[in-house]
Design an enzyme around this catalytic site. Structure first.
Site, PDB file in Angstrom:
ATOM      1  N   ASP A 187      -6.164   9.359  -4.184  1.00 42.75           N
ATOM      2  CA  ASP A 187      -5.684   8.099  -3.595  1.00 42.75           C
ATOM      3  C   ASP A 187      -6.781   7.050  -3.743  1.00 42.75           C
ATOM      4  O   ASP A 187      -7.906   7.264  -3.307  1.00 42.75           O
ATOM      5  CB  ASP A 187      -5.339   8.325  -2.122  1.00 42.75           C
ATOM      6  CG  ASP A 187      -4.663   7.118  -1.479  1.00 42.75           C
ATOM      7  OD1 ASP A 187      -3.858   7.307  -0.562  1.00 42.75           O
ATOM      8  OD2 ASP A 187      -4.964   5.964  -1.881  1.00 42.75           O
ATOM      9  N   ASP A 203      -0.754   3.988  -6.106  1.00 44.35           N
ATOM     10  CA  ASP A 203      -2.171   4.362  -6.248  1.00 44.35           C
ATOM     11  C   ASP A 203      -2.461   5.810  -5.861  1.00 44.35           C
ATOM     12  O   ASP A 203      -3.620   6.155  -5.639  1.00 44.35           O
ATOM     13  CB  ASP A 203      -3.064   3.419  -5.435  1.00 44.35           C
ATOM     14  CG  ASP A 203      -3.103   3.768  -3.957  1.00 44.35           C
ATOM     15  OD1 ASP A 203      -2.086   4.279  -3.433  1.00 44.35           O
ATOM     16  OD2 ASP A 203      -4.149   3.555  -3.331  1.00 44.35           O
ATOM     17  N   GLU A 204      -1.451   6.645  -5.731  1.00 44.22           N
ATOM     18  CA  GLU A 204      -1.759   8.025  -5.348  1.00 44.22           C
ATOM     19  C   GLU A 204      -0.835   9.026  -6.016  1.00 44.22           C
ATOM     20  O   GLU A 204       0.314   8.722  -6.341  1.00 44.22           O
ATOM     21  CB  GLU A 204      -1.712   8.199  -3.825  1.00 44.22           C
ATOM     22  CG  GLU A 204      -0.343   8.012  -3.250  1.00 44.22           C
ATOM     23  CD  GLU A 204      -0.299   8.169  -1.735  1.00 44.22           C
ATOM     24  OE1 GLU A 204      -0.671   9.243  -1.234  1.00 44.22           O
ATOM     25  OE2 GLU A 204       0.116   7.211  -1.081  1.00 44.22           O
TER      26      GLU A 204
END
Ligand code: TTP
Ligand code: MG
Length: 322
Positions: free
Chosen positions: A9, A103-104
């Protein structure tokens, strides 16, 4: 077989990209989000978080808490492009990458022994490659399953690298608040508090039958399992979109339940259109209502509206407050 899962993340993703693009923002509180009076914070740099600014907070509150902040609207096309770069890096570490958001992702790196001497070294290399190629920082969790990996990546953010081993899991997670268990939101947290369960350790000790009376059998069992760090879910690389939605922020408060109902209908139509376009049906409807901070007059009426009979058979309507 014991699996090895990484959860990666990015730290303060949008804000970190802004700081990369604008060296003069580095080390400063940067807040990205809608700048109108009704805007909300998308994210804030860690410098801004120290002033109590966080995602989903009304921008007006953020300005009050952090008067010296640098407020930016954000460049979403750039964020998407950086996201694609990061996912291209992920794919070099495992063929099994499950995206969770911009974003993860989860990476199943079971059996990747040839890539690195240990999962920790693999994770260090992944972090280093992200830093070299994008000048951004990621936090990584390493664990035998998804639940523990996600929890681990968050434990030492920013720039975290935490491994939770199967044999340590029960003890390591016992002191954490029950909120960390997947699926525990405000309402479940309250119910659990009423049963005297505040930590994961207390959940480990809890009587499942008693829990089931408050939460239902399935939820009680699922939470018991998670509290012992057990989670069998696979990393699903080709997972299709699981939710389709539409949200709007109003320039002015909705003043009556009629107005709210009209907007609700319009949103429902748009979501219906998107569902038909995608050729899918939905099982769960989630409704998010943001109430004006000072103005809660109509909240009861609106509440009555959205807790009405579910719109489709088997649907659950779960109000969540933004
Ligand atoms: P997150 O990973 O939740 O947050 P973050 O990367 O900014 O910070 P950290 O992980 O270090 O805690 O979300 C990723 C991006 O998604 C975030 O940079 C901005 C966007 N986002 C929103 O636009 N609205 C939100 O409410 C959240 C939580 C995130
Ligand atoms: Mg992040």
């Amino acid at each position: 077989m014991q699996r090895t899962i990484l959860h990666v993340d990015m730290d303060a993703f949008f804000a970190a990209i802004e700081q990369r693009e604008h060296p003069e923002y580095r080390g400063k509180p940067v807040i990205v989000g809608g700048l109108s009076s009704r805007g909300v914070v998308a994210t804030a740099s860690y410098e801004a978080r120290r002033s109590g600014v966080h995602s989903a907070m009304p921008m007006t509150t953020a300005r009050r808490r952090c008067p010296d902040g640098i407020f930016v609207q954000g460049n979403y096309a750039l964020y998407r492009a950086v996201s694609a770069e990061i996912f291209a890096i992920f794919s070099r570490y495992s063929p099994l990458v499950e995206p969770l958001s911009i974003d993860e992702a989860f990476l199943d790196v079971t059996g990747m022994g040839l890539l690195a001497p240990s999962p920790r070294v693999l994770a260090q290399r992944l972090k280093a490659e992200i830093r070299e190629k994008t000048a951004l920082v990621a936090s990584v969790g390493i664990a035998p399953n998804k639940f523990l990996a996600k929890l681990a990546s968050d434990l030492e953010k920013p720039d975290g690298l935490v491994e939770i081993r199967a044999e340590d899991a029960v003890r390591r997670i016992a002191p954490l608040p029950v909120r960390r268990l997947w699926g525990v939101g405000n309402r479940t947290e309250e119910k659990l508090a009423a049963l005297g369960i505040k930590t994961i350790g207390e959940m480990q000790q809890a009587d499942e039958k008693k829990l089931a009376r408050s939460l239902g059998r399935r939820a009680a069992h699922a939470l018991k399992e998670l509290s012992f760090g057990r989670d069998e879910r696979r990393v699903e690389p080709d997972r299709e979109t699981k939710s389709i939605g539409k949200e709007v922020t109003f320039e002015h408060d909705l003043e009556s339940a009629e107005e709210a109902e009209r907007e609700l209908l319009s949103l429902a139509e748009k979501v219906g259109w998107r569902l038909r376009l995608a050729g899918v049906a939905a099982r769960t409807i989630q409704l998010k209502v943001r109430r004006a901070e000072a103005e809660r007059r109509f909240s009861a009426e609106i509440e009555a509206l959205y807790t009405r009979t579910p719109l489709v058979p088997n649907a659950t309507v779960s109000p969540s407050q933004g």
